[in-house]
Design a protein around this motif. Structure first.
Motif, PDB file in Angstrom:
ATOM      1  N   ILE A  22      52.981  34.301  55.485  1.00 25.77           N
ATOM      2  CA  ILE A  22      52.809  33.083  54.692  1.00 25.77           C
ATOM      3  C   ILE A  22      52.056  33.404  53.406  1.00 25.77           C
ATOM      4  CG2 ILE A  22      51.663  30.830  54.580  1.00 25.77           C
ATOM      5  CD1 ILE A  22      52.208  30.570  57.613  1.00 25.77           C
ATOM      6  N   ASN A  25      54.286  35.229  50.991  1.00 25.36           N
ATOM      7  CA  ASN A  25      55.243  34.313  50.374  1.00 25.36           C
ATOM      8  C   ASN A  25      54.580  33.374  49.378  1.00 25.36           C
ATOM      9  OD1 ASN A  25      57.726  35.150  51.526  1.00 25.36           O
ATOM     10  ND2 ASN A  25      57.119  34.227  53.444  1.00 25.36           N
ATOM     11  N   LEU A  26      53.349  32.949  49.678  1.00 27.67           N
ATOM     12  CA  LEU A  26      52.634  32.088  48.738  1.00 27.67           C
ATOM     13  C   LEU A  26      52.337  32.820  47.438  1.00 27.67           C
ATOM     14  CD1 LEU A  26      50.111  30.195  51.018  1.00 27.67           C
ATOM     15  CD2 LEU A  26      52.023  29.221  49.759  1.00 27.67           C
ATOM     16  N   ASN A  27      51.996  34.082  47.553  1.00 26.92           N
ATOM     17  CA  ASN A  27      51.674  34.864  46.357  1.00 26.92           C
ATOM     18  C   ASN A  27      52.896  35.117  45.483  1.00 26.92           C
ATOM     19  OD1 ASN A  27      48.933  35.050  46.920  1.00 26.92           O
ATOM     20  ND2 ASN A  27      49.189  36.903  48.129  1.00 26.92           N
ATOM     21  N   THR A  28      54.076  35.116  46.075  1.00 32.06           N
ATOM     22  CA  THR A  28      55.290  35.387  45.303  1.00 32.06           C
ATOM     23  C   THR A  28      56.089  34.120  44.996  1.00 32.06           C
ATOM     24  OG1 THR A  28      56.563  35.849  47.314  1.00 32.06           O
ATOM     25  CG2 THR A  28      55.508  37.721  46.228  1.00 32.06           C
ATOM     26  N   SER A  29      55.637  32.983  45.505  1.00 31.70           N
ATOM     27  CA  SER A  29      56.388  31.744  45.287  1.00 31.70           C
ATOM     28  C   SER A  29      56.094  31.177  43.904  1.00 31.70           C
ATOM     29  CB  SER A  29      56.048  30.702  46.356  1.00 31.70           C
ATOM     30  OG  SER A  29      54.785  30.146  46.098  1.00 31.70           O
ATOM     31  N   ASP A  30      56.905  30.232  43.515  1.00 28.31           N
ATOM     32  CA  ASP A  30      56.678  29.576  42.233  1.00 28.31           C
ATOM     33  C   ASP A  30      56.195  28.138  42.427  1.00 28.31           C
ATOM     34  OD1 ASP A  30      59.021  28.534  43.176  1.00 28.31           O
ATOM     35  OD2 ASP A  30      60.166  28.842  41.344  1.00 28.31           O
ATOM     36  N   ILE A  31      55.569  27.883  43.579  1.00 25.85           N
ATOM     37  CA  ILE A  31      55.000  26.558  43.820  1.00 25.85           C
ATOM     38  C   ILE A  31      53.825  26.371  42.869  1.00 25.85           C
ATOM     39  CG2 ILE A  31      53.810  25.069  45.486  1.00 25.85           C
ATOM     40  CD1 ILE A  31      55.228  26.537  47.725  1.00 25.85           C
ATOM     41  N   LYS A  32      53.838  25.293  42.176  1.00 24.20           N
ATOM     42  CA  LYS A  32      52.746  24.985  41.244  1.00 24.20           C
ATOM     43  C   LYS A  32      51.513  24.549  42.031  1.00 24.20           C
ATOM     44  CE  LYS A  32      55.282  25.118  37.384  1.00 24.20           C
ATOM     45  NZ  LYS A  32      55.973  26.351  37.457  1.00 24.20           N
ATOM     46  N   GLU A  36      50.227  20.292  48.073  1.00 19.24           N
ATOM     47  CA  GLU A  36      51.051  21.030  49.040  1.00 19.24           C
ATOM     48  C   GLU A  36      50.606  22.486  49.116  1.00 19.24           C
ATOM     49  OE1 GLU A  36      55.684  22.321  49.845  1.00 19.24           O
ATOM     50  OE2 GLU A  36      55.255  20.818  48.323  1.00 19.24           O
ATOM     51  N   LEU A  37      50.370  23.100  47.997  1.00 19.95           N
ATOM     52  CA  LEU A  37      49.920  24.481  47.974  1.00 19.95           C
ATOM     53  C   LEU A  37      48.546  24.615  48.632  1.00 19.95           C
ATOM     54  CD1 LEU A  37      50.570  27.342  47.052  1.00 19.95           C
ATOM     55  CD2 LEU A  37      49.523  26.796  44.857  1.00 19.95           C
TER      56      LEU A  37
END
Length: 68
Positions: A22, A25-32, A36-37
């Protein structure tokens, strides 16, 4: 047949692996940056705490069994 302490340690290791995935994936995601983040980071930290607790319980059980 596995002892309870071995089972707990196996579960703890699996949770630890999930938490690592997780985090990766968080480090490579584009979630602003958002609520939620923040919740996802909280859940990752919570999994890590559960992992530590399970490993400690497993160690305690193993020590008690070794003392017998």
């Amino acid at each position: 047949m596995m002892d309870i302490d071995d089972k707990l340690e196996m579960i703890a290791n699996q949770l630890d692996n999930i938490s690592d995935l997780i985090g990766l994936n968080l480090n490579t995601s584009d979630i602003k940056k958002s609520d939620e983040l923040d919740r996802l980071y909280f859940l990752t930290d919570y999994i890590k705490r559960l992992t530590t607790d399970l490993k400690n319980i497993s160690d305690d059980i193993r020590k008690r069994n070794d003392a017998k």
